[in-house]
Each structure stands twice: as structure tokens, then as C-alpha cells.
Design a protein around this motif. Structure first.
Motif, PDB file in Angstrom:
ATOM      1  N   GLU A   1      16.469 -15.703 -10.944  1.00 41.81           N
ATOM      2  CA  GLU A   1      15.430 -15.579  -9.926  1.00 41.81           C
ATOM      3  C   GLU A   1      14.056 -15.771 -10.542  1.00 41.81           C
ATOM      4  O   GLU A   1      13.930 -15.998 -11.740  1.00 41.81           O
ATOM      5  CB  GLU A   1      15.559 -14.211  -9.243  1.00 41.81           C
ATOM      6  CG  GLU A   1      16.880 -14.097  -8.482  1.00 41.81           C
ATOM      7  CD  GLU A   1      17.298 -12.666  -8.253  1.00 41.81           C
ATOM      8  OE1 GLU A   1      16.494 -11.753  -8.550  1.00 41.81           O
ATOM      9  OE2 GLU A   1      18.427 -12.445  -7.786  1.00 41.81           O
ATOM     10  N   THR A   2      13.039 -15.709  -9.745  1.00 44.06           N
ATOM     11  CA  THR A   2      11.678 -15.939 -10.218  1.00 44.06           C
ATOM     12  C   THR A   2      11.366 -15.021 -11.398  1.00 44.06           C
ATOM     13  O   THR A   2      11.552 -13.806 -11.319  1.00 44.06           O
ATOM     14  CB  THR A   2      10.667 -15.683  -9.094  1.00 44.06           C
ATOM     15  OG1 THR A   2      10.986 -16.540  -7.997  1.00 44.06           O
ATOM     16  CG2 THR A   2       9.253 -15.962  -9.570  1.00 44.06           C
ATOM     17  N   GLY A   3      10.904 -15.632 -12.491  1.00 46.22           N
ATOM     18  CA  GLY A   3      10.597 -14.862 -13.688  1.00 46.22           C
ATOM     19  C   GLY A   3      11.764 -14.717 -14.636  1.00 46.22           C
ATOM     20  O   GLY A   3      11.590 -14.272 -15.771  1.00 46.22           O
ATOM     21  N   GLY A   4      12.972 -15.093 -14.195  1.00 46.26           N
ATOM     22  CA  GLY A   4      14.150 -14.992 -15.043  1.00 46.26           C
ATOM     23  C   GLY A   4      14.302 -16.200 -15.944  1.00 46.26           C
ATOM     24  O   GLY A   4      13.835 -17.302 -15.631  1.00 46.26           O
ATOM     25  N   THR A   5      14.991 -16.020 -17.078  1.00 46.97           N
ATOM     26  CA  THR A   5      15.132 -17.106 -18.049  1.00 46.97           C
ATOM     27  C   THR A   5      16.042 -18.224 -17.553  1.00 46.97           C
ATOM     28  O   THR A   5      16.059 -19.309 -18.138  1.00 46.97           O
ATOM     29  CB  THR A   5      15.684 -16.560 -19.373  1.00 46.97           C
ATOM     30  OG1 THR A   5      16.900 -15.837 -19.115  1.00 46.97           O
ATOM     31  CG2 THR A   5      14.677 -15.627 -20.028  1.00 46.97           C
ATOM     32  N   GLY A   6      16.827 -17.965 -16.488  1.00 44.35           N
ATOM     33  CA  GLY A   6      17.672 -19.014 -15.919  1.00 44.35           C
ATOM     34  C   GLY A   6      17.145 -19.537 -14.608  1.00 44.35           C
ATOM     35  O   GLY A   6      17.849 -20.271 -13.900  1.00 44.35           O
ATOM     36  N   ASN A   7      15.905 -19.214 -14.276  1.00 47.77           N
ATOM     37  CA  ASN A   7      15.328 -19.577 -12.981  1.00 47.77           C
ATOM     38  C   ASN A   7      15.275 -21.084 -12.763  1.00 47.77           C
ATOM     39  O   ASN A   7      15.387 -21.559 -11.635  1.00 47.77           O
ATOM     40  CB  ASN A   7      13.920 -18.984 -12.863  1.00 47.77           C
ATOM     41  CG  ASN A   7      13.251 -19.376 -11.564  1.00 47.77           C
ATOM     42  OD1 ASN A   7      13.738 -19.071 -10.489  1.00 47.77           O
ATOM     43  ND2 ASN A   7      12.125 -20.082 -11.673  1.00 47.77           N
ATOM     44  N   ARG A   8      15.123 -21.863 -13.848  1.00 50.64           N
ATOM     45  CA  ARG A   8      14.951 -23.311 -13.694  1.00 50.64           C
ATOM     46  C   ARG A   8      16.196 -23.999 -13.124  1.00 50.64           C
ATOM     47  O   ARG A   8      16.109 -25.147 -12.669  1.00 50.64           O
ATOM     48  CB  ARG A   8      14.565 -23.945 -15.029  1.00 50.64           C
ATOM     49  CG  ARG A   8      15.602 -23.809 -16.119  1.00 50.64           C
ATOM     50  CD  ARG A   8      15.088 -24.385 -17.447  1.00 50.64           C
ATOM     51  NE  ARG A   8      16.056 -24.248 -18.524  1.00 50.64           N
ATOM     52  CZ  ARG A   8      16.207 -23.161 -19.248  1.00 50.64           C
ATOM     53  NH1 ARG A   8      15.446 -22.106 -19.011  1.00 50.64           N
ATOM     54  NH2 ARG A   8      17.107 -23.106 -20.215  1.00 50.64           N
ATOM     55  N   VAL A   9      17.357 -23.322 -13.148  1.00 53.23           N
ATOM     56  CA  VAL A   9      18.559 -23.944 -12.588  1.00 53.23           C
ATOM     57  C   VAL A   9      19.025 -23.227 -11.322  1.00 53.23           C
ATOM     58  O   VAL A   9      20.094 -23.546 -10.791  1.00 53.23           O
ATOM     59  CB  VAL A   9      19.711 -23.966 -13.622  1.00 53.23           C
ATOM     60  CG1 VAL A   9      19.324 -24.783 -14.832  1.00 53.23           C
ATOM     61  CG2 VAL A   9      20.119 -22.553 -14.016  1.00 53.23           C
ATOM     62  N   SER A  10      18.231 -22.273 -10.828  1.00 52.69           N
ATOM     63  CA  SER A  10      18.667 -21.485  -9.669  1.00 52.69           C
ATOM     64  C   SER A  10      18.860 -22.342  -8.426  1.00 52.69           C
ATOM     65  O   SER A  10      19.733 -22.067  -7.601  1.00 52.69           O
ATOM     66  CB  SER A  10      17.657 -20.372  -9.377  1.00 52.69           C
ATOM     67  OG  SER A  10      16.382 -20.918  -9.083  1.00 52.69           O
ATOM     68  N   SER A  11      18.071 -23.394  -8.291  1.00 46.95           N
ATOM     69  CA  SER A  11      18.189 -24.243  -7.105  1.00 46.95           C
ATOM     70  C   SER A  11      19.493 -25.034  -7.099  1.00 46.95           C
ATOM     71  O   SER A  11      19.920 -25.531  -6.053  1.00 46.95           O
ATOM     72  CB  SER A  11      17.004 -25.209  -7.035  1.00 46.95           C
ATOM     73  OG  SER A  11      16.990 -26.068  -8.163  1.00 46.95           O
ATOM     74  N   GLU A  12      20.148 -25.158  -8.266  1.00 51.99           N
ATOM     75  CA  GLU A  12      21.391 -25.920  -8.351  1.00 51.99           C
ATOM     76  C   GLU A  12      22.613 -25.076  -8.010  1.00 51.99           C
ATOM     77  O   GLU A  12      23.698 -25.617  -7.791  1.00 51.99           O
ATOM     78  CB  GLU A  12      21.554 -26.495  -9.766  1.00 51.99           C
ATOM     79  CG  GLU A  12      20.422 -27.433 -10.193  1.00 51.99           C
ATOM     80  CD  GLU A  12      20.629 -27.940 -11.602  1.00 51.99           C
ATOM     81  OE1 GLU A  12      21.801 -28.127 -11.992  1.00 51.99           O
ATOM     82  OE2 GLU A  12      19.639 -28.134 -12.326  1.00 51.99           O
ATOM     83  N   ILE A  13      22.445 -23.764  -7.973  1.00 50.53           N
ATOM     84  CA  ILE A  13      23.586 -22.878  -7.729  1.00 50.53           C
ATOM     85  C   ILE A  13      23.469 -22.296  -6.333  1.00 50.53           C
ATOM     86  O   ILE A  13      22.523 -21.569  -6.037  1.00 50.53           O
ATOM     87  CB  ILE A  13      23.645 -21.753  -8.780  1.00 50.53           C
ATOM     88  CG1 ILE A  13      23.661 -22.347 -10.196  1.00 50.53           C
ATOM     89  CG2 ILE A  13      24.876 -20.891  -8.553  1.00 50.53           C
ATOM     90  CD1 ILE A  13      23.657 -21.306 -11.286  1.00 50.53           C
ATOM     91  N   LYS A  14      24.405 -22.604  -5.485  1.00 50.25           N
ATOM     92  CA  LYS A  14      24.345 -22.218  -4.078  1.00 50.25           C
ATOM     93  C   LYS A  14      25.279 -21.053  -3.762  1.00 50.25           C
ATOM     94  O   LYS A  14      25.903 -21.004  -2.723  1.00 50.25           O
ATOM     95  CB  LYS A  14      24.720 -23.424  -3.202  1.00 50.25           C
ATOM     96  CG  LYS A  14      23.892 -24.659  -3.455  1.00 50.25           C
ATOM     97  CD  LYS A  14      22.422 -24.430  -3.105  1.00 50.25           C
ATOM     98  CE  LYS A  14      21.631 -25.726  -3.123  1.00 50.25           C
ATOM     99  NZ  LYS A  14      21.566 -26.366  -4.441  1.00 50.25           N
ATOM    100  N   ARG A  15      25.377 -20.097  -4.664  1.00 48.76           N
ATOM    101  CA  ARG A  15      26.272 -18.966  -4.469  1.00 48.76           C
ATOM    102  C   ARG A  15      25.804 -17.819  -5.351  1.00 48.76           C
ATOM    103  O   ARG A  15      25.049 -18.033  -6.309  1.00 48.76           O
ATOM    104  CB  ARG A  15      27.717 -19.342  -4.814  1.00 48.76           C
ATOM    105  CG  ARG A  15      27.914 -19.738  -6.255  1.00 48.76           C
ATOM    106  CD  ARG A  15      29.340 -20.228  -6.528  1.00 48.76           C
ATOM    107  NE  ARG A  15      29.666 -21.416  -5.751  1.00 48.76           N
ATOM    108  CZ  ARG A  15      30.615 -21.435  -4.810  1.00 48.76           C
ATOM    109  NH1 ARG A  15      31.324 -20.340  -4.554  1.00 48.76           N
ATOM    110  NH2 ARG A  15      30.877 -22.532  -4.149  1.00 48.76           N
TER     111      ARG A  15
END
Length: 688
Positions: free
Chosen positions: A535-549
Motif C-alpha cells: 500500500e501507499t508508503g510500503g516497499t512493495g507499493n510499486r507493484v500494487s496496481s498489478e495485483i488484483k487480490r
């Protein structure tokens, strides 16, 4: 006188009995000789069966579909006459496998007696006594099942081979039949495969190397395990010294010779899921005890847990993620946390170039991806909660009774001040992590790591919080599966069932057993905190839009390794990226693990509807004031809904704002969850 007469009368019946026993023994012996003669005559006249050594064993996926065979591509076999084989190879083979080959009739009685004594002494089968002829009979005509009927047939076929062929002919057949690994059957194919030359040109060092391979074609392959291959070569050379074929000096010189092998890219034929196949091979041979020759050409059917769709998604994600890089390697392993079934496994970027399986490499530091194991220990012990705060600032920690110090730093020297556990996990704050392990105790973290499936050594020191103890991707996926599975551990499994060529079941995996490692509520609270990574501010945020679950995970980065280990309710997946030679990762390279994870997860689960993580009993959520970590009031300018193990939630109300109006009672977590992603928005809309 009467006594003498009486004594003589008694002696005659004894003599008659002895004479009867003698005649009986002679008759039995004669009958035995006749029977043996008839049997030998029958064996001499009878035809040997058709060789069955071309039956491939097949690996099948979870649906029962054939995936690949346990030979690298088509069988590589090139027969040559005995004069076309190096004398060194012949001497090395005989010295190692059958020193009395030219002196026995197919059975080495002295060797059998010697092996029996050794095995009785150790109460285990540590030494065998099969001659070359027996091995040839077994490879040509039989399966490797351990039954008396098979042993009787082997003895019959061995006798027939000895009667029908000369010793040189038997030796020639053996050297053209025996398996040398990587699809090579016979010494000519092996010599060209390993050294790019015909068998007649093999020198002493090369011959000793190849003569050692058939004992364990995978374990002693120089392509797979060079140390094992060199150790075996040394054993072969020592045997040649014992038999007088070479001197000690010649053996030492041959062992020291630098061998020039064919490149693996030239000889490898890549099949489907090659790294998974190699792993299954090791399980079948090393763990289940099935003979490797039987696996190679015994017509076995190996039913596995492989999901071909997930495997294809994994291979595509790794290939796409490494595009434009040279030498950069990657590994991906994905496990169903509910059953332990291994669904996909990719051990490297290019199997043809390197068969080294990075999934099981235990030399890689997991970095911050190890932190969830520590945070789970903190939550389960009740020593910390999701609202617990530490000051993120440069700190000198004292440990080991104040005799040692440790001073960790945050990446980029960025410090966030007072933060809670959710913020620490999302931002991967090192200072918070070390404060946590100092509070919980490193020994407790090590103990929980063991229960979760970490088998590599873990050092109980403060730096363990930052993932300084090397582990494998396989161990990390296994450990994170425990979090996904509500704190329950399931042993990973790859082989479900094995049948022989006749359909008889040789092995069937037991039903999986689940062990409750930590309470479900603790695992769920940690899962909710780990969702913040995407989520916003998280180290994996840059790929969050690719994961739909719904997905939870943790990144990890060291100077040489990049990780993303994460899970959904259906899959626990570890992705590692790095260099084999310990080369430092650049910024762009260190960010490649997350996209591989995201691409794989979505593709592997594209036909599976998104599921939220099931909510167990013992979890509550309350509104807290982010600044104080206390229960929020109506006057608090900011408030957020946070999850807690029941009984660990804050009980004091914030008094920093307004008049301290008391809010309603804490809400159960099912009623509300903070909106941090599209599925949380959807849940809140639906519930309201």
C-alpha cells in the motif's frame, strides 16, 4: 563272552542305519546334480528375454498429465566395440565394480560372503556384491523391485549371459548399456557428452571420473556436484592402486589433472519444468530410496503436485523479470499453504546454461524479508502489539550482558521517529526491528523460525532481525505458508504417488498433517500488517496496481540479494534475485523481485476468484489515535482502525485532543477494516 555277542548284535543295526543315510545322501546329491544339469541345459538352450531398458519413467502433474521423462531428452546411446574403449576406462571400471570379473562364473562368492559379513556387522545394507554380469542382467531384463522372484530371475539371466557370451562380450555389453547420467547410456555417449571426445581417447583422469558416475549418476555427476564427483574419482583411483593397475604417483597426478568438460549449454536438452524434475529426482532417490537406475528406465509413473499453469506463469515471470540483464539469476518457489503441495518451482534463469537450483541455495541472506517471523513471535508472545511504538532514530544497542554492541542503520539513513508496527513493516524500518528482537529475545525468534520450517542455522543475535542468517527461498516460502495458513504448519510435498511399469503402487504420500505453530489470531494480525507492504508508503507499493487480490508479503534487500516473499490464501511464494558470484546489486536490479512476484501471482491465480484472508476467533479491531497509540476519541483529528489479538488491544483513551470524549465499545474486526486497497473499499461499501 555273552557281553561280546550282545554288543555285536547291537552294532549291526547302527551300521545298517549309517549305510541307509549314506545311500540317501548320495541319491539326493545325484538327484540334485541331475536337476542342476537339466536346469543348466535348459538355461543354455532357452532364449534370453527382450531387453526392456528403453522404458522411460514419466513425471506427471497434479492432474495426471505427462510432463517429462527422467532422462534429458531422447536417450543418447552410441555402441562401440571393446577395442574402441580406452584401456584406462576398462581398468577403472573393473577395479571399482568387479575385480574378479574374469575369474568368476557370474557370481562372486567371496565378494558375497564379504558383503554379508560387513552388512551383518553394521546391521544394515552398506555393501553390495553384484558382479558386472548381474548388473547387466538387471539393467537389460528386470525392474529393480526388491523381491525374491526378481532375485531368482536375475540369477537365471546372469547364468544365461555367462553361458552364451564370452567375458569380453559381456564387458562390452555392460559398457555400452550402463547409465552415466544426463541421458547418456554407454561409455561412448558419456565420453562425448562430458569431454567431447570418443571413448578410446579418454585418459586416466577422465576414465576414473566417468567410471565413478554410474554408482549415482546424479550425485556423482560433475555437472551437478563437482565435489562429489572428485571424491568418487579419488576412490576409483585408489581402487586401481589396490589392484596394481597404476601406482600411487600416477593416481595423484591423475587426481590433480584439471579436466576440461563440455559446456552444459552444448549438452543440455531442456524439458518442461526441469528444475522441478531434478528436485523430484532427488526426493525419489535420496528420500524415498528408489534405485536411480529404476527411476531412469524402469517405466515408473511419478505423480506430483506440479500445477502446469502455475509453472508456466513462474517461468514467464522469471524470464520477463530478467530481460535486459546479464548473469543476473533468480529463483521462484510457490507452495499451497493449506496442503503443502509445491505448485511451481524455477531454480534459475536458464537451465541449459546452469542446472544449479537456487531455490535450495542456503547461502543467501533474506534481509528484511525475515522480519515477519520475528514480528509473529512478538505478537504471539503478547510482548508487543500492532500499536506498540519505538523511536526510529540512530541507536546503539547493547547485548550479551552489555559486552557487545550493535548499531544498525536504516536504508538511505531515513528515520521516521515514533512509529508503530504497521509503519515499521511497511517502511522496513531496521531500528524498530532490532528494538523488537531485543524485547522478544533472539532465542525465541530462532525457536519459532524452526517450527515454521527454517532448517538453516540461525544466529541468536540482534542482527538476526535484519535477516543476516542465510536461508533458502524454499525455507522462506515454507515459513510464510504458516502465516497464510492461520498459524498451521504443513510439510511441503512434491511426490504424491509412484507406480511401477505394471501399475503396482510403490509409494503413496501420507495424508498431510497440520501442526498449530502459533495461534490463528496472531497469524491473522500479522497478515493484516503485512498487507501494508503493498500500500501507499510500503516497499512493495510499486507493484500494487498489478495485483488484483488480497496479498501480504515482505521485501528484503541486501547488497547482493533481493527478495519478495508473500502469500495469498492459496499460494505462498518466495522470489529471490541475485548474482552467483556475489556481485553487488544495482538499484534497478534490487527492484526486480517484486515485479516477478506480482506477475506470477496474478497469472497463476487468474482463474481463481479473489479471496480475503479468513478471520479467526480472538481478533478485534478498535479505532486508535495514530500519534499516541491509544483508543481514539471523537476529538482526535486522525484515527485509524487497527487489529489486535483479543486482550492486547489498548484500554486507555487518548487525552491529547479535546475533552477526551469516550467512544463506543471496540468493534469486532469483521465489522470494519481500514481501507488500504480496492478490495478493502469494496468490503466497506458492501458492509455499509
Amino acid at each position: 563272552m555273552d557281553r561280546l555277542v550282545r554288543s555285536g548284535k547291537k552294532g549291526k543295526p547302527k551300521q545298517r542305519r549309517r549305510w541307509l543315510w549314506f545311500k540317501l545322501l548320495v541319491s539326493v546329491g545325484f538327484a540334485g546334480l541331475c536337476a542342476a544339469g537339466v536346469l543348466l541345459l535348459y538355461l543354455f538352450q532357452a532364449d534370453l528375454p527382450v531387453a526392456n531398458s528403453d522404458r522411460n519413467s514419466v513425471l506427471l502433474d497434479r492432474e495426471g498429465s505427462a510432463v517429462t521423462v527422467f532422462s534429458d531428452g531422447e536417450r543418447n546411446r552410441q555402441s562401440v566395440a571393446l577395442p574402441e574403449i580406452s584401456p584406462w576406462l576398462i581398468k577403472a571400471t573393473l577395479s571399482t565394480e568387479d575385480r574378479q570379473f574374469y575369474n568368476h562364473w557370474g557370481f562372486d562368492l567371496k565378494g558375497m560372503a564379504r558383503a554379508l559379513l560387513v552388512n551383518l556387522k553394521s546391521m544394515d545394507k552398506v555393501q553390495g556384491a553384484s558382479t558386472l554380469t548381474q548388473q547387466l542382467a538387471r539393467n537389460l531384463y528386470l525392474t529393480h523391485e526388491r523381491t525374491w522372484s526378481r532375485k531368482m530371475k536375475e540369477a537365471m539371466y546372469t547364468a544365461q549371459l555367462e553361458m552364451k557370451y564370452s567375458k569380453d562380450e559381456i564387458l562390452n555389453m555392460y559398457l555400452n548399456e550402463i547409465y552415466y547420467g544426463h541421458g547418456a547410456y554407454g561409455i561412448e555417449a558419456a565420453a562425448r557428452l562430458y569431454f567431447g571426445k570418443p571413448a578410446k581417447e579418454l585418459d586416466l583422469a577422465e576414465s576414473a571420473m566417468l567410471a565413478g558416475v554410474p554408482k549415482g549418476p546424479t550425485y556423482y555427476s560433475p555437472y551437478n556436484h563437482m565435489k562429489n564427483a572428485k571424491d568418487r574419482q579419488k576412490t576409483v583411483l585408489a581402487a586401481m592402486v589396490t589392484t596394481g593397475e597404476i601406482t600411487e604417483a600416477e593416481a595423484d597426478k591423475a587426481y590433480a589433472e584439471i579436466l576440461s568438460f563440455q559446456s552444459q549449454e552444448q549438452r543440455a536438452t531442456v524439458s518442461k519444468a526441469p528444475f522441478f524434475r531434478d528436485y523430484v529426482r532427488s526426493v525419489v532417490v535420496d528420500e524415498l530410496g528408489i534405485d536411480e537406475s529404476l527411476l531412469e528406465h524402469g517405466g515408473l509413473r511419478i505423480y506430483t503436485t506440479l500445477d502446469l499453469n502455475a509453472q508456466a506463469a513462474a517461468e514467464e515471470a522469471v524470464a520477463t523479470g530478467l530481460t535486459g540483464t546479464d548473469e543476473l539469476e533468480a529463483a521462484l518457489v510457490s507452495i499451497d499453504p493449506r496442503s503443502g503441495e509445491i505448485k511451481a518451482l524455477v531454480g534459475g534463469r536458464n537451465y541449459a546454461q546452469s542446472q544449479y537450483n537456487h531455490v535450495f541455495a542456503t547461502t543467501r541472506q533474506p534481509g528484511s524479508s525475515f522480519k515477519p517471523i520475528m514480528y509473529l513471535s512478538a505478537l504471539a508472545s503478547g510482548k508487543l502489539t500492532s500499536a506498540s511504538k519505538f523511536n526510529s532514530q540512530p541507536t546503539l544497542f547493547h547485548y550479551d550482558d552489555n559486552r557487545k554492541t550493535y548499531s544498525p542503520k536504516n536504508f538511505g539513513d531515513k528515520y521516521l521517529g515514533d512509529i508503530d508496527m504497521r509503519q515499521a513493516i511497511a517502511a522496513s524500518d531496521n531500528i524498530y526491528a532490532v528494538n523488537t528482537i531485543m524485547t522478544v529475545g533472539a532465542e525465541q525468534v530462532v525457536e519459532l523460525g524452526r517450527k515454521m520450517g527454517i532448517t538453516s542455522p540461525l544466529q541468536a543475535v540482534p542482527s538476526l532481525a535484519l535477516g543476516t542468517s542465510p536461508v533458502s527461498p524454499f525455507e522462506m516460502a515454507t515459513a510464510f505458508a504458516v502465516i497464510s495458513n492461520q498459524g498451521r504448519s504443513v510439510k511441503p510435498v512434491a511426490v504424491l504417488k509412484i507406480t511401477d511399469a505394471e501399475g503396482h503402487t510403490l509409494y503413496e504420500a501420507p495424508s498431510y498433517q497440520q501442526e498449530q505453530v502459533v495461534e490463528p489470531a496472531a497469524a491473522y494480525v500479522l497478515t493484516q500488517l503485512m498487507e501494508s507492504v503493498f500500500e501507499t508508503g510500503g516497499t512493495g507499493n510499486r507493484v500494487s496496481s498489478e495485483i488484483k487480490r488480497p496479498v501480504a508479503g515482505k521485501t528484503g534487500t541486501t547488497s547482493t540479494d533481493a527478495w519478495l516473499v508473500g502469500f495469498t490464501p492459496e499460494l505462498s511464494t518466495a522470489v529471490w534475485v541475485g548474482y552467483d558470484k556475489g556481485k553487488t546489486l544495482g538499484t534497478a536490479e534490487s527492484r526486480k523481485a517484486a515485479p516477478i512476484f506480482a506477475k506470477y501471482t496474478e497469472k497463476a491465480l487468474e482463474k481463481v476468484p479473489p479471496k480475503i484472508f479468513p478471520i479467526p476467533d480472538g481478533v478485534v479491531s478498535v479505532y486508535i489515535d495514530p500519534a499516541t497509540g491509544k483508543l481514539a476519541t471523537a476529538d482526535c483529528p486522525d484515527k485509524k482502525l487497527e487489529v489486535f489479538l483479543q486482550g492486547t488491544e489498548p484500554t486507555e483513551f487518548c487525552t491529547e485532543h479535546g475533552g477526551g470524549e469516550t467512544p463506543a465499545e471496540p468493534l469486532p474486526v469483521e465489522k470494519e477494516q481500514e481501507s488500504r486497497s480496492w478490495w478493502s473499499d469494496l468490503k466497506r461499501w458492501w458492509m455499509n
